[in-house]
Design a protein around this motif. Structure first.
Motif, PDB file in Angstrom:
ATOM      1  N   ARG A   1      74.144  77.426  82.971  1.00  0.00           N
ATOM      2  CA  ARG A   1      73.401  76.740  81.911  1.00  0.00           C
ATOM      3  C   ARG A   1      73.021  75.329  82.344  1.00  0.00           C
ATOM      4  O   ARG A   1      71.891  74.868  82.099  1.00  0.00           O
ATOM      5  CB  ARG A   1      74.238  76.671  80.645  1.00  0.00           C
ATOM      6  CG  ARG A   1      74.568  78.024  80.022  1.00  0.00           C
ATOM      7  CD  ARG A   1      75.529  77.855  78.858  1.00  0.00           C
ATOM      8  NE  ARG A   1      75.851  79.123  78.209  1.00  0.00           N
ATOM      9  CZ  ARG A   1      76.719  79.257  77.223  1.00  0.00           C
ATOM     10  NH1 ARG A   1      77.355  78.184  76.750  1.00  0.00           N
ATOM     11  NH2 ARG A   1      76.960  80.434  76.690  1.00  0.00           N
ATOM     12  N   LEU A   2      73.965  74.633  82.981  1.00  0.00           N
ATOM     13  CA  LEU A   2      73.692  73.264  83.424  1.00  0.00           C
ATOM     14  C   LEU A   2      72.658  73.244  84.545  1.00  0.00           C
ATOM     15  O   LEU A   2      71.808  72.344  84.599  1.00  0.00           O
ATOM     16  CB  LEU A   2      74.996  72.598  83.873  1.00  0.00           C
ATOM     17  CG  LEU A   2      76.034  72.378  82.761  1.00  0.00           C
ATOM     18  CD1 LEU A   2      77.367  71.918  83.360  1.00  0.00           C
ATOM     19  CD2 LEU A   2      75.534  71.370  81.738  1.00  0.00           C
ATOM     20  N   PHE A   3      72.710  74.229  85.441  1.00  0.00           N
ATOM     21  CA  PHE A   3      71.688  74.330  86.491  1.00  0.00           C
ATOM     22  C   PHE A   3      70.307  74.549  85.874  1.00  0.00           C
ATOM     23  O   PHE A   3      69.303  73.977  86.336  1.00  0.00           O
ATOM     24  CB  PHE A   3      72.017  75.468  87.454  1.00  0.00           C
ATOM     25  CG  PHE A   3      73.146  75.180  88.405  1.00  0.00           C
ATOM     26  CD1 PHE A   3      73.279  73.937  89.000  1.00  0.00           C
ATOM     27  CD2 PHE A   3      74.082  76.165  88.714  1.00  0.00           C
ATOM     28  CE1 PHE A   3      74.318  73.663  89.883  1.00  0.00           C
ATOM     29  CE2 PHE A   3      75.121  75.907  89.603  1.00  0.00           C
ATOM     30  CZ  PHE A   3      75.240  74.657  90.176  1.00  0.00           C
ATOM     31  N   ASP A   4      70.237  75.374  84.827  1.00  0.00           N
ATOM     32  CA  ASP A   4      68.954  75.612  84.164  1.00  0.00           C
ATOM     33  C   ASP A   4      68.416  74.320  83.541  1.00  0.00           C
ATOM     34  O   ASP A   4      67.207  74.039  83.604  1.00  0.00           O
ATOM     35  CB  ASP A   4      69.108  76.676  83.076  1.00  0.00           C
ATOM     36  CG  ASP A   4      69.213  78.088  83.626  1.00  0.00           C
ATOM     37  OD1 ASP A   4      68.910  78.277  84.827  1.00  0.00           O
ATOM     38  OD2 ASP A   4      69.592  79.002  82.875  1.00  0.00           O
ATOM     39  N   LEU A   5      69.300  73.534  82.926  1.00  0.00           N
ATOM     40  CA  LEU A   5      68.873  72.266  82.343  1.00  0.00           C
ATOM     41  C   LEU A   5      68.376  71.304  83.420  1.00  0.00           C
ATOM     42  O   LEU A   5      67.386  70.587  83.227  1.00  0.00           O
ATOM     43  CB  LEU A   5      70.034  71.634  81.562  1.00  0.00           C
ATOM     44  CG  LEU A   5      70.456  72.355  80.276  1.00  0.00           C
ATOM     45  CD1 LEU A   5      71.748  71.763  79.738  1.00  0.00           C
ATOM     46  CD2 LEU A   5      69.350  72.272  79.230  1.00  0.00           C
ATOM     47  N   TYR A   6      69.067  71.301  84.574  1.00  0.00           N
ATOM     48  CA  TYR A   6      68.614  70.459  85.687  1.00  0.00           C
ATOM     49  C   TYR A   6      67.233  70.902  86.168  1.00  0.00           C
ATOM     50  O   TYR A   6      66.326  70.074  86.360  1.00  0.00           O
ATOM     51  CB  TYR A   6      69.617  70.535  86.833  1.00  0.00           C
ATOM     52  CG  TYR A   6      69.121  69.931  88.125  1.00  0.00           C
ATOM     53  CD1 TYR A   6      69.176  68.560  88.345  1.00  0.00           C
ATOM     54  CD2 TYR A   6      68.564  70.736  89.123  1.00  0.00           C
ATOM     55  CE1 TYR A   6      68.695  68.001  89.519  1.00  0.00           C
ATOM     56  CE2 TYR A   6      68.093  70.186  90.305  1.00  0.00           C
ATOM     57  CZ  TYR A   6      68.154  68.821  90.502  1.00  0.00           C
ATOM     58  OH  TYR A   6      67.675  68.280  91.661  1.00  0.00           O
ATOM     59  N   ALA A   7      67.067  72.212  86.364  1.00  0.00           N
ATOM     60  CA  ALA A   7      65.798  72.729  86.880  1.00  0.00           C
ATOM     61  C   ALA A   7      64.651  72.452  85.911  1.00  0.00           C
ATOM     62  O   ALA A   7      63.493  72.287  86.334  1.00  0.00           O
ATOM     63  CB  ALA A   7      65.917  74.231  87.141  1.00  0.00           C
ATOM     64  N   ALA A   8      64.961  72.374  84.614  1.00  0.00           N
ATOM     65  CA  ALA A   8      63.942  72.086  83.606  1.00  0.00           C
ATOM     66  C   ALA A   8      63.654  70.594  83.473  1.00  0.00           C
ATOM     67  O   ALA A   8      62.804  70.199  82.665  1.00  0.00           O
ATOM     68  CB  ALA A   8      64.371  72.654  82.257  1.00  0.00           C
TER      69      ALA A   8
END
Length: 379
Positions: A332-339
């Motif tokens: 989830r945190l990786f997705d937030l970073y990528a966004a």
């Protein structure tokens, strides 16, 4: 079978500074046994230097020695032992310093950071499999740091210490997610469960504190108040979402209470110091939550007026690794970073620090001039 690896070894804790002169960490050529059943060989490409590493070097967090240090890292899987199906050779991975057994009541109940088997393994400086696979030039066994031992070109870990990293996340950035981001963001999202519009203060602006600032801003907290003894760190916090910066000192609590008309709903202590916790408690409003993420010396204690806990209905909550479930939270945190919503690159203040410069890097960390320095064991 075994391989050769260069690694930073701590044989004796010391407070003798500068560390660049006393050189507590020695880079040695070691042998590393191949992964056994339930183990994985990882080539470390990036490792963050954290206060938890410094606290082992200076003796604040006593650990069995000699030890291959380092616990915040990312790398590439180079080999897997019998029975490992979670990861494959070539996978890009980030390490978690609490591996978990996956079977106990805490793991099954969604609280792997409380895993008794994992805590015992970390306390005894071994893998959850029971092994310590590093050997020095004399053949003597070396201790493992928090199941990772990241300040090495190669290491062996449990697959339950690993989470895959998406291609869009650079490994140099992914490394800080394993400790700093997971702990700081987890304290906001998991332990405190910050709600939009709640006032939040973060005391201590290292990697964990800056991550908590990012997460508080993302959660819709307002205001988000950053507190530290170093002015430049207040600027760093403002750059990632803090609305106000307060220099730690005699009037810090008064400033926070003035900014929030009586105190914050959530105060996150991320300095690992009794004075920071006292500030956090005093700056919290009636009914507020104080979240402790810092790890002080085991002898440190504070006095809290018991009557205030009752009459003001405050709560004090410990938050180890952000009360996180790494395999749930890291993707989830990786997705937030990528966004573009979680600017974790801002944590990294120095990149490509070689193993041979680790002692000087410890001095910079101790001085407060750096947030996260990324060590590249392979050069």
């Amino acid at each position: 079978m075994s391989i050769t690896t260069r690694a930073a070894v701590l044989r004796h804790s010391t407070t003798d500074q500068p560390f660049a002169t006393s050189t507590p960490l020695a880079v040695e050529e070691l042998t590393l046994q191949e992964p056994g059943p339930g183990e994985v060989l990882v080539r470390i490409t990036a490792a963050g230097l954290c206060h938890s590493d410094l606290s082992v070097v200076n003796g604040d967090r006593p650990r069995p020695l000699p030890m291959v240090l380092g616990h915040e890292a990312a790398g590439v899987v180079e080999g897997v032992g019998q029975g490992v199906t979670d990861v494959r050779v070539g996978d890009r991975v980030v390490c978690s310093y609490v591996p978990s057994c996956g079977n106990c009541s805490d793991c099954a109940g969604g609280n792997p950071v409380r895993c008794v088997d994992a805590q015992a393994a970390n306390r005894e400086a071994r893998l959850v499999t029971g092994r310590r696979p590093f050997r020095d030039a004399s053949g003597a066994e070396l201790h493992h740091h928090l199941g990772v031992s990241a300040f090495s070109e190669y290491t062996v870990v449990s697959p339950r210490s690993l989470v895959k990293v998406p291609d869009e996340v650079p490994l140099e950035t992914a490394a800080v997610f394993g400790c700093a981001v997971l702990t700081g963001a987890g304290a906001v999202f998991n332990t405190a469960a910050v709600r939009p519009g709640e006032a939040v203060a973060v005391i201590g602006l290292g990697g964990v504190g800056i991550s908590a600032i990012m997460a508080a801003a993302l959660a819709g907290a307002h205001p988000v108040i950053a507190v530290d003894t170093v002015e430049s760190k207040l600027d760093s916090a403002r750059a990632v979402g803090a609305t106000h910066g307060v220099l730690a000192g005699d009037d810090a609590v008064e400033q926070i209470r003035d900014l929030t008309r009586g105190g914050v709903a959530v105060a996150i202590e991320a300095a690992g110091h009794p004075a920071a916790l006292s500030t956090a408690y005093a700056a919290t409003r009636v009914g507020g939550r104080v979240i402790i993420t810092g790890l002080p010396h085991p002898r440190h204690e504070i006095g809290i007026p018991i009557v205030s806990l009752v009459a003001e209905e405050k709560s004090i909550l410990g938050s180890y690794m952000g009360s996180s479930v790494p395999r749930r939270d890291l993707p989830r945190l990786f997705d937030l970073y990528a966004a573009g919503l979680l600017p974790a690159d801002a944590l990294v203040t120095s990149r490509s620090v070689p193993l041979d410069d680790l002692n000087a890097a410890l001095d910079r960390l101790h001085s407060g001039s750096e947030v996260r320095q990324i060590i590249t064991p392979g050069g």
